[in-house]
Scaffold this motif. Structure first.
Motif, mmCIF file in Angstrom:
data_model
loop_
_atom_site.group_PDB
_atom_site.id
_atom_site.type_symbol
_atom_site.label_atom_id
_atom_site.label_comp_id
_atom_site.label_asym_id
_atom_site.label_seq_id
_atom_site.Cartn_x
_atom_site.Cartn_y
_atom_site.Cartn_z
ATOM 1 N N ALA A 26 0.836 -1.302 -0.024
ATOM 2 C CA ALA A 26 0.004 -0.195 0.084
ATOM 3 C C ALA A 26 0.891 1.219 0.105
ATOM 4 N N GLU A 27 2.019 1.141 -0.391
ATOM 5 C CA GLU A 27 2.800 2.396 -0.456
ATOM 6 C C GLU A 27 2.234 3.513 -1.234
ATOM 7 N N ASP A 28 1.620 3.392 -2.263
ATOM 8 C CA ASP A 28 0.890 4.485 -2.969
ATOM 9 C C ASP A 28 0.055 5.236 -1.874
ATOM 10 N N HIS A 29 -0.557 4.729 -1.248
ATOM 11 C CA HIS A 29 -1.616 5.045 -0.254
ATOM 12 C C HIS A 29 -1.026 5.875 0.856
ATOM 13 N N VAL A 53 -5.516 3.337 10.669
ATOM 14 C CA VAL A 53 -4.625 3.002 9.785
ATOM 15 C C VAL A 53 -4.963 1.481 9.168
ATOM 16 N N ILE A 54 -5.426 0.668 10.161
ATOM 17 C CA ILE A 54 -5.734 -0.732 9.854
ATOM 18 C C ILE A 54 -7.071 -0.722 9.182
ATOM 19 N N SER A 55 -8.007 -0.139 9.700
ATOM 20 C CA SER A 55 -9.275 0.048 8.817
ATOM 21 C C SER A 55 -9.323 0.656 7.620
ATOM 22 N N TYR A 56 -8.302 1.522 7.419
ATOM 23 C CA TYR A 56 -8.317 2.045 5.951
ATOM 24 C C TYR A 56 -7.675 1.039 5.253
ATOM 25 N N ILE A 57 -6.613 0.666 5.574
ATOM 26 C CA ILE A 57 -5.942 -0.572 4.604
ATOM 27 C C ILE A 57 -6.679 -1.577 4.236
ATOM 28 N N GLN A 58 -7.650 -2.256 5.296
ATOM 29 C CA GLN A 58 -8.443 -3.414 4.861
ATOM 30 C C GLN A 58 -9.496 -2.919 3.969
ATOM 31 N N ILE A 60 -9.156 -0.814 1.348
ATOM 32 C CA ILE A 60 -8.826 -0.386 0.137
ATOM 33 C C ILE A 60 -9.423 -1.161 -0.895
ATOM 34 N N PRO A 61 -10.056 -0.479 -2.185
ATOM 35 C CA PRO A 61 -9.874 0.622 -2.515
ATOM 36 C C PRO A 61 -10.780 1.691 -2.255
ATOM 37 N N ASN A 62 -11.527 1.460 -1.124
ATOM 38 C CA ASN A 62 -12.565 2.598 -0.781
ATOM 39 C C ASN A 62 -11.812 3.842 -0.337
ATOM 40 N N PRO A 63 -12.673 4.947 -0.636
ATOM 41 C CA PRO A 63 -12.047 6.186 -0.125
ATOM 42 C C PRO A 63 -11.859 6.381 1.331
ATOM 43 N N PRO A 64 -10.973 7.245 1.777
ATOM 44 C CA PRO A 64 -10.707 7.530 3.386
ATOM 45 C C PRO A 64 -11.855 8.340 3.907
ATOM 46 N N GLY A 65 -12.005 7.995 5.040
ATOM 47 C CA GLY A 65 -12.942 8.337 5.889
ATOM 48 C C GLY A 65 -12.853 8.419 7.502
ATOM 49 N N PRO A 66 -13.702 8.871 7.905
ATOM 50 C CA PRO A 66 -13.718 8.362 9.696
ATOM 51 C C PRO A 66 -13.607 7.191 10.236
ATOM 52 N N LYS A 67 -12.670 6.759 10.924
ATOM 53 C CA LYS A 67 -12.678 5.184 11.293
ATOM 54 C C LYS A 67 -12.583 5.366 12.997
ATOM 55 N N TRP A 68 -11.634 5.721 13.348
ATOM 56 C CA TRP A 68 -11.762 5.857 14.745
ATOM 57 C C TRP A 68 -12.996 6.565 15.341
ATOM 58 N N LEU A 69 -13.301 7.596 14.961
ATOM 59 C CA LEU A 69 -14.277 8.515 15.330
ATOM 60 C C LEU A 69 -15.636 7.900 15.316
ATOM 61 N N ASN A 70 -15.835 6.775 14.534
ATOM 62 C CA ASN A 70 -17.019 6.080 14.391
ATOM 63 C C ASN A 70 -17.247 4.880 15.429
ATOM 64 N N THR A 71 -16.176 4.910 16.514
ATOM 65 C CA THR A 71 -16.045 3.922 17.523
ATOM 66 C C THR A 71 -16.602 4.245 18.625
ATOM 67 N N SER A 72 -17.041 5.581 18.900
ATOM 68 C CA SER A 72 -17.299 5.955 20.251
ATOM 69 C C SER A 72 -18.367 7.121 20.144
ATOM 70 N N SER A 73 -18.974 7.342 21.312
ATOM 71 C CA SER A 73 -19.648 8.490 21.050
ATOM 72 C C SER A 73 -19.148 9.772 21.617
ATOM 73 N N ASN A 74 -19.589 10.957 21.035
ATOM 74 C CA ASN A 74 -18.884 12.220 21.332
ATOM 75 C C ASN A 74 -19.929 13.076 22.368
ATOM 76 N N ALA A 75 -21.008 12.260 22.961
ATOM 77 C CA ALA A 75 -21.742 13.191 23.793
ATOM 78 C C ALA A 75 -21.192 14.093 24.919
ATOM 79 N N LEU A 76 -20.162 13.508 25.506
ATOM 80 C CA LEU A 76 -19.586 14.327 26.536
ATOM 81 C C LEU A 76 -18.785 15.555 25.759
ATOM 82 N N VAL A 77 -18.235 15.425 24.624
ATOM 83 C CA VAL A 77 -17.524 16.545 24.205
ATOM 84 C C VAL A 77 -18.557 17.718 23.713
#
Length: 290
Positions: A26-29, A53-58, A60-77
């Motif tokens: 995945a050097e091109d990415h 990083v792992i979620s994006y590589i798995q 491929i070839p889907n475009p980048p997007g939120p990975k870690w952010l989708n794993t938890s709630s931001n209610a406190l923030v």
């Protein structure tokens, strides 16, 4: 901030990241991943978010997007940003413009401390990986206080701040009305905008039963509550003694950025035809009482 033997154990280092790219062909990415998921710094190490990083590589070839952010709630923030008022909103706008904030950071902050001081939110966000820091320097206003240049680390987190900003200004017609009310005082807009905004907010917030006995007092309290959003840039006084009288609401600028002061006088009118006379009487009262 973080120094010690474990500072490279919070994610993938640059060397580990290059090995992963090579192993998966995945050097091109590499540059895409750097833009989206890089930017964290621990003890001089550049660290990549491992889950993203792992979620994006798995994916491929889907475009980048939120990975870690989708794993938890931001209610406190969201809750803490709401508490912070206008000052926090302005700081978020600064971050989204690609600029830096400079604040001290506390390693000993507790959840119960966050809401007590708007500055505590930035320590919370840094240790939650929503911010990166650079350029530690002693504060001009306190030579014993170390401050840091805080900024958004990557595109994934930038997307989160845009969501935070959208969330704070949501709320349908009521949220739009409150935003318009604030904008009138900060952007020197037409009085007609304020008139329509206050009419809409009164209809949405105040009951006819509230207005039945003391309409002027109820409207005064309603508008005073709306002014709470402006306390970071205006000193707000209610029923303040000034000159030879008492001002319903007095707004005194705290910063040169918003130089206009406001004197607000509430009057009750029985009909629309009495409006002009009532306005003249209010203005005369302001001038006479100085």
């Amino acid at each position: 901030m973080m120094i010690g033997p474990y500072t490279d154990k919070f994610g993938f280092t640059e060397g580990e990241f290059n090995l992963i790219l090579k192993a998966f062909g995945a050097e091109d990415h590499g540059n895409i991943i750097r833009d989206w998921y890089n930017g964290y710094s621990f003890g001089g190490h550049t660290i990549y978010n491992p889950w993203s990083v792992i979620s994006y590589i798995q994916a491929i070839p889907n475009p980048p997007g939120p990975k870690w952010l989708n794993t938890s709630s931001n209610a406190l923030v969201y809750e803490e940003f709401d508490r912070g008022g206008l000052e926090i909103k302005r700081d978020i706008e600064t971050l989204l413009a690609g600029k830096e904030l400079r604040y001290p950071l506390s390693e000993n902050i507790k959840f119960s401390d966050i809401g007590r001081n708007p500055m505590n939110i930035w320590s919370f966000l840094y240790y939650s990986e929503y911010l990166k820091f650079e350029d530690p320097n002693w504060a001009d206003y306190d030579p014993n206080l170390l401050t840091y240049a805080l900024s958004i680390p990557n595109k994934e987190i930038s997307l989160a701040y845009r969501q935070f900003g959208n969330r704070m200004y949501e709320g349908g017609d009521l949220g739009t009305g409150i935003k318009s009310f604030i904008s009138f005082f900060l952007e020197n807009q037409s009085p007609l905008i304020l008139e329509q905004t206050l009419q809409d907010l009164t209809i949405g917030l105040v009951s006819m039963y509230d207005l039945a006995k003391l309409p002027e007092a109820v409207f005064h309290a309603c508008v005073l509550g709306l002014h709470a959003n402006l306390r970071s840039v205006y000193e707000i006084r209610s029923n303040a003694e000034a000159g030879y009288g008492r001002v319903d609401i007095l707004m005194i600028p705290k910063t040169r950025e918003y130089p206009y002061a406001y004197i607000i006088e509430f009057k009750t009118v029985d009909s629309l035809s009495d409006g002009e006379k009532t306005i003249s009487r209010a203005l005369d009262q302001i001038h006479t009482k100085e």
